[in-house]
Design a protein around this motif. Structure first.
Motif, PDB file in Angstrom:
ATOM      1  N   HIS A  64       0.881  -1.171   0.000  1.00 13.46           N
ATOM      2  CA  HIS A  64       0.000   0.000   0.000  1.00 13.46           C
ATOM      3  C   HIS A  64       0.917   1.219   0.000  1.00 13.46           C
ATOM      4  O   HIS A  64       1.725   1.391   0.902  1.00 13.46           O
ATOM      5  CB  HIS A  64      -0.915   0.015   1.215  1.00 13.46           C
TER       6      HIS A  64
ATOM      7  N   ILE B 274       0.895   5.325  -0.312  1.00 17.47           N
ATOM      8  CA  ILE B 274      -0.022   6.451  -0.209  1.00 17.47           C
ATOM      9  C   ILE B 274       0.727   7.748   0.073  1.00 17.47           C
ATOM     10  O   ILE B 274       1.697   7.760   0.830  1.00 17.47           O
ATOM     11  CB  ILE B 274      -1.107   6.199   0.865  1.00 17.47           C
TER      12      ILE B 274
ATOM     13  N   PRO C 237      -0.776  11.086   1.340  1.00 12.31           N
ATOM     14  CA  PRO C 237      -1.982  11.830   1.722  1.00 12.31           C
ATOM     15  C   PRO C 237      -1.813  13.329   1.481  1.00 12.31           C
ATOM     16  O   PRO C 237      -0.698  13.853   1.515  1.00 12.31           O
ATOM     17  CB  PRO C 237      -2.138  11.529   3.214  1.00 12.31           C
TER      18      PRO C 237
ATOM     19  N   ALA D 198      -5.960  11.870  -1.026  1.00 12.12           N
ATOM     20  CA  ALA D 198      -4.563  11.526  -1.248  1.00 12.12           C
ATOM     21  C   ALA D 198      -4.155  11.927  -2.657  1.00 12.12           C
ATOM     22  O   ALA D 198      -4.966  11.886  -3.583  1.00 12.12           O
ATOM     23  CB  ALA D 198      -4.340  10.024  -1.046  1.00 12.12           C
TER      24      ALA D 198
ATOM     25  N   TRP E  81      -1.734  10.210  -4.080  1.00 11.29           N
ATOM     26  CA  TRP E  81      -1.601   8.832  -4.570  1.00 11.29           C
ATOM     27  C   TRP E  81      -2.176   7.916  -3.501  1.00 11.29           C
ATOM     28  O   TRP E  81      -1.992   8.155  -2.309  1.00 11.29           O
ATOM     29  CB  TRP E  81      -0.147   8.437  -4.723  1.00 11.29           C
ATOM     30  N   ASP E  82      -2.839   6.874  -3.928  1.00  8.85           N
ATOM     31  CA  ASP E  82      -3.298   5.815  -3.028  1.00  8.85           C
ATOM     32  C   ASP E  82      -3.323   4.542  -3.869  1.00  8.85           C
ATOM     33  O   ASP E  82      -4.334   4.214  -4.472  1.00  8.85           O
ATOM     34  CB  ASP E  82      -4.673   6.134  -2.451  1.00  8.85           C
TER      35      ASP E  82
ATOM     36  N   THR F 282       4.044   5.287   3.322  1.00  7.63           N
ATOM     37  CA  THR F 282       3.253   6.501   3.478  1.00  7.63           C
ATOM     38  C   THR F 282       4.230   7.654   3.388  1.00  7.63           C
ATOM     39  O   THR F 282       5.210   7.701   4.135  1.00  7.63           O
ATOM     40  CB  THR F 282       2.511   6.525   4.831  1.00  7.63           C
TER      41      THR F 282
END
Length: 173
Positions: A44, A46, A48, A66, A68-69, A156
């Protein structure tokens, strides 16, 4: 024989730093298909959207928006798109340089995973421009020990900027 825990901690951090430095080299050299090989299939990734809040209201990252996710398929599609005529944002390709520092490693409840926090400065030059974009962030990664070595299982990216001055985020952190 006595095992020195400090030596083990330093060796682990060195191994993690080597992984992060190699990853940065792949990204800077545009070797994105090789970079995908460093990812787990359940990743995953991301970025945010940052929100300015009063200190008492807590974290500054949005929980609903976000830049990007992505999962592995989304990242793979981004990489594959770069090889097409439709990657206008990256034609000609950006020249990037990733500077990774302040690496902190801690174990996760799962024996084969590590929490890794690092600071990153990405310098990006486009075309013949005399200026470059400088973007700073904290990366909160999950690294997983596998039979083929460390792999990135989660990322993240906490951008320091609320308003991003670059034209797009068509590059990887």
């Amino acid at each position: 024989m006595t095992i020195n825990m400090e030596d083990n901690r330093v060796a682990l951090r060195t191994t993690v730093e080597d992984f992060l430095f190699e990853e940065s080299a792949l990204l800077d050299e545009g070797r994105f298909r090789e970079w995908l090989e460093l990812l787990t299939e359940d990743i995953h990734y991301i970025i945010p959207v940052q929100v300015t809040k009063e200190r008492a209201r807590g974290d500054v990252g949005s929980t609903t928006m976000a830049h990007w996710d992505d999962d592995f398929t989304g990242l793979q599609m981004r990489v594959l798109r770069l090889d097409t005529e439709y990657a206008w944002a990256e034609d000609p390709p950006s020249r990037t340089r990733h500077f990774v520092s302040n690496v902190r490693v801690s174990p996760r409840p799962s024996e084969n995973e590590l929490d890794v926090r690092s600071n990153v400065l990405v310098s990006r030059c486009r075309g013949d421009s005399r200026t470059s974009d400088l973007i700073t962030a904290e990366r909160r990664d999950v690294l997983r020990h596998t039979d083929t070595g460390l792999r990135l299982a989660g990322r993240t990216v906490i951008l320091d900027q609320v308003v991003i001055a670059t034209h797009n985020l068509a590059f990887f952190f």
